[in-house]
Enzyme design. Structure first.
Site, PDB file in Angstrom:
ATOM      1  N   HIS A   1       5.654 -89.602  17.921  1.00 50.30           N
ATOM      2  CA  HIS A   1       5.124 -88.499  18.713  1.00 50.30           C
ATOM      3  C   HIS A   1       4.537 -87.505  17.695  1.00 50.30           C
ATOM      4  O   HIS A   1       5.026 -86.402  17.523  1.00 50.30           O
ATOM      5  CB  HIS A   1       6.270 -87.881  19.523  1.00 50.30           C
ATOM      6  CG  HIS A   1       5.835 -86.896  20.554  1.00 50.30           C
ATOM      7  ND1 HIS A   1       4.518 -86.569  20.786  1.00 50.30           N
ATOM      8  CD2 HIS A   1       6.551 -86.133  21.426  1.00 50.30           C
ATOM      9  CE1 HIS A   1       4.452 -85.673  21.755  1.00 50.30           C
ATOM     10  NE2 HIS A   1       5.659 -85.388  22.156  1.00 50.30           N
TER      11      HIS A   1
ATOM     12  N   ARG B   1       0.656 -91.368  26.719  1.00 50.37           N
ATOM     13  CA  ARG B   1       2.112 -91.537  26.633  1.00 50.37           C
ATOM     14  C   ARG B   1       2.479 -92.748  27.467  1.00 50.37           C
ATOM     15  O   ARG B   1       2.124 -92.837  28.645  1.00 50.37           O
ATOM     16  CB  ARG B   1       2.847 -90.305  27.168  1.00 50.37           C
ATOM     17  CG  ARG B   1       4.363 -90.543  27.317  1.00 50.37           C
ATOM     18  CD  ARG B   1       5.141 -89.304  27.617  1.00 50.37           C
ATOM     19  NE  ARG B   1       5.126 -88.403  26.489  1.00 50.37           N
ATOM     20  CZ  ARG B   1       5.816 -87.259  26.437  1.00 50.37           C
ATOM     21  NH1 ARG B   1       6.560 -86.892  27.468  1.00 50.37           N
ATOM     22  NH2 ARG B   1       5.764 -86.483  25.370  1.00 50.37           N
TER      23      ARG B   1
ATOM     24  N   ARG C   1       5.183 -80.208  28.673  1.00 50.90           N
ATOM     25  CA  ARG C   1       4.574 -79.559  27.530  1.00 50.90           C
ATOM     26  C   ARG C   1       3.426 -80.357  26.918  1.00 50.90           C
ATOM     27  O   ARG C   1       2.341 -79.825  26.678  1.00 50.90           O
ATOM     28  CB  ARG C   1       5.617 -79.291  26.441  1.00 50.90           C
ATOM     29  CG  ARG C   1       6.202 -77.890  26.459  1.00 50.90           C
ATOM     30  CD  ARG C   1       7.584 -77.876  25.853  1.00 50.90           C
ATOM     31  NE  ARG C   1       8.450 -78.682  26.688  1.00 50.90           N
ATOM     32  CZ  ARG C   1       9.042 -78.220  27.783  1.00 50.90           C
ATOM     33  NH1 ARG C   1       8.918 -76.986  28.130  1.00 50.90           N
ATOM     34  NH2 ARG C   1       9.783 -79.017  28.528  1.00 50.90           N
ATOM     35  N   THR C   2       3.683 -81.624  26.617  1.00 53.44           N
ATOM     36  CA  THR C   2       2.663 -82.373  25.882  1.00 53.44           C
ATOM     37  C   THR C   2       1.391 -82.513  26.724  1.00 53.44           C
ATOM     38  O   THR C   2       0.292 -82.215  26.260  1.00 53.44           O
ATOM     39  CB  THR C   2       3.207 -83.751  25.465  1.00 53.44           C
ATOM     40  OG1 THR C   2       4.444 -83.560  24.785  1.00 53.44           O
ATOM     41  CG2 THR C   2       2.241 -84.449  24.538  1.00 53.44           C
TER      42      THR C   2
ATOM     43  N   LYS D   1      -1.572-102.157  41.185  1.00 57.26           N
ATOM     44  CA  LYS D   1      -2.192-103.416  41.633  1.00 57.26           C
ATOM     45  C   LYS D   1      -2.066-104.478  40.556  1.00 57.26           C
ATOM     46  O   LYS D   1      -2.659-105.552  40.666  1.00 57.26           O
ATOM     47  CB  LYS D   1      -3.676-103.199  41.948  1.00 57.26           C
ATOM     48  CG  LYS D   1      -3.972-102.122  42.971  1.00 57.26           C
ATOM     49  CD  LYS D   1      -5.491-101.976  43.151  1.00 57.26           C
ATOM     50  CE  LYS D   1      -5.848-100.638  43.798  1.00 57.26           C
ATOM     51  NZ  LYS D   1      -7.284-100.321  43.620  1.00 57.26           N
TER      52      LYS D   1
END
Lengths: 309, 309, 309
Positions: A136, A108, A58-59, A87
């Site tokens: 959030h 995120r 969703r986000t 890396k």
């Protein structure tokens, strides 16, 4: 006059009430555009970077959708696998690099404080899409928008927050935001997952609202205007045994809602696992998919505002 | 008057002949646009979601390409790893969510019936890009388009379908579609992978076409106008031992085509593994990459039609 | 008159000096557009395919950014997992397929020669974004652009190349490119990772420049105008033991730069691991993130030029 141009959206508490009002009001404008023309071109030529180090449906996809509906483009990744993180590149260097490519960055990352760090390093607006269990803020904004849209106003609503109110720190923020807008609250959680004392005390001291606490859902269903269920997030539990004990603690089905108000709405940030029985999906109570929809106009409002359009 | 606005494309059999004709004819129009201007903007502001739970190169990227060539945008994923599926979200909830973001949804999912389920839950047109071994209607549409473009017409062509005709259920659909357009057919498969009796019987009863069945490729090469080879799909076999026995059963090389008609065309949905020797790639027989190209105008026609443009 | 329309960019040595000049000059034009309008629409309707079989942050995302800033669209993948490669498709077939979808193809693949192979199979311009340890020409172009922008000119600059000069073949190409533009060079590497004799000999024979070789960084810092550090790439080492011995050989910190020229610039292709102490990041020496920025106008110049715009 509210101006959010260049602002980082790291946590809801860093937004003033009139700034939140401004975003909710712009979201309503964008919702009208979505329903009429479907899109605008006010962010033509602009680029959003979506840096998702943890899974999301969703986000991430609603930010990408919001950017496209505004006429802009998107770069990024949905996991660290295909990036220089494998890396050994650290987050700071990735941020300083992407800062050169994109006009706004949505991130995120599992580590608490990662979005704040990104904001310190980047000259672009940073939008926190979840930094571990910490914050959030765009979820909370769309939660507020949903309640206002579906109930007419937030002030005076009896909102039951149900689930893990201890580790689920987004619940702390939601409680704060609801209090800021004058909602009364009912906290429902297992004894071991109850809202921390300092949060409850702060809210009671600061705002003139009513707060009640329960462990059984049955006791409060008939009083609630909004039932906000949260997933018990396995990945946030320090002790797996504790998770197993409480994971099925609350499950909303038609039986549970037998004595509910007729205009009760049930919300959930999704994904749900066991918390809501699918038999609810086609009832008028169910607003959790509508809630996901509201993520689009709200995120359009955020993107347009921090880019000064 | 054919109108496909809002229609789900779940299986080829749910499309009427005049609807298929309409799509093939629009694809020809879009091919002209591709060759002249390269793109149009008729889907500006529209969003396609590509939800691919299984790997794909051609189907996913040709849909993305088709959407961009129509002026639209794309959201989605190419595997479940970076999504809420890893937190336990089921397909239904993902579909109900994406329904709020995109204007049209293309989905590939390993479970048979998944696309149909998506169509039941979604208010947007759903395009099935493969649901397990069940159906892959846009592949069949581009196969028809390819034969018509390369041979002038489908009616009366002798089309040899070669490979796994038992488990490869897209071969059943292709046979049906070819019969619908009047092609004669030659089925070539190992004894253990032959076309199911009920499929053959239905085709013979319903359509006035000729069907022959063989196990050896050598016997039919000189008669065929089209040689359609399919990959023996390891992932669809219930028994790995059975796969090993037949995987190399048919391999097309220049030697096999020694007595072929001069204007024979060789088709393959790709990816190929052993089925076609690369020595064929630069001959006039080889049309399998051209076939991949035709996927673009055909998918442009599908997207534009279900979106009512 | 330089015309790069349709040209493959496989290795820097295949570009003539006036072609490189042309790209650097166009990059400067695009940098002005980036700073003023932020984007153009000269590649509207065009599609770039980014086929990345190995991880990348900068190269992939800067190509995607460059394409968007030019008004074009992008298809592709950031790893082979979600593609038909997992069903056994080889690179050749993927290239021949994508050739039908995109107008230009950027590829990173672990096998040396893979980009050249792609160029032979494709009718579209191929841009090599790294084929194993072989070549990475767009990195070298942005390195040249960075030095010219930050130092005014390349000719006569004393450029120290530091790190693995043996396996890091992009260092060979950079040395060649710097020599072509008249820079003097200082090679600094551990004995076991020194610049191959044939490279050094060729440069001395062909160009009128000065080349010195050292094993200790301390000896050369005060003379250098540019310090170009490379990551010791673990993944390119045939022997892990050899890697462990040299991985920390050179680390730039403020102490090392004590006697450096005031206008020394430090460059690094990134990602860095241990090579540069973060304490350098906010000093005027640090130009490695600016260098990443210059990747955008340089790649815009490449895309626009090979597409004939």
């Amino acid at each position: 006059m509210v101006n959010l141009k260049g602002k980082d959206i790291i946590s809801l508490r860093e937004l003033k009430k009139d700034e939140i009002e401004y975003l909710l009001s712009r979201a309503a404008d964008f919702e009208k555009i979505l329903q009429k023309e479907g899109y605008t071109n006010i962010l033509e030529g602009k680029i959003l970077a979506t840096l998702f180090y943890e899974p999301s449906t969703r986000t991430r996809l609603s930010f990408v959708t919001a950017m496209h509906r505004l006429g802009g483009n998107v770069i990024g990744f949905s996991g660290p696998e295909g990036t220089s993180a494998v890396k050994g590149e650290n987050l700071s260097d990735t941020i300083r690099t992407i800062d050169n490519y994109a006009d706004v960055i949505a991130i995120r990352h599992p580590e608490e404080g990662s979005a704040k760090l990104a904001a310190q390093l980047s000259t672009r607006p940073i939008i926190n899409c979840g930094d571990g269990s910490h914050a959030h803020p765009t979820q909370t904004l769309l939660d507020l928008y949903t309640i206002r849209k579906e109930k007419g106003k937030i002030n005076g609503q009896k909102v039951a927050l149900v689930g893990d109110l201890k580790y689920g720190r987004t619940a702390h923020t939601l409680a704060y935001a609801l209090a800021l807008f004058g909602a009364d609250m009912i906290f429902v959680s297992p004894e071991s997952l109850s809202m921390p004392k300092d949060v409850t005390t702060e809210l009671k001291d600061k705002f003139e609202i009513e707060i009640k606490e329960y462990t059984k859902l049955e006791n409060i269903v008939k009083d609630a205007d909004v039932l906000y269920i949260t997933r018990i997030q396995k990945e946030r539990f320090p002790d797996p045994g504790e998770y197993e004990k409480v994971k099925g603690a609350y499950k909303i089905d038609l039986n549970v809602l037998e004595n509910a108000k007729k205009d009760l709405i049930v919300l959930h940030p999704l994904p749900r696992v066991y918390e809501i029985d699918p038999e609810l999906d086609n009832t008028k109570f169910a607003k959790y998919f509508k809630q996901a929809y509201y993520g689009i106009p709200v995120r359009m409002a955020i993107l347009a505002s921090v880019l000064g359009k």
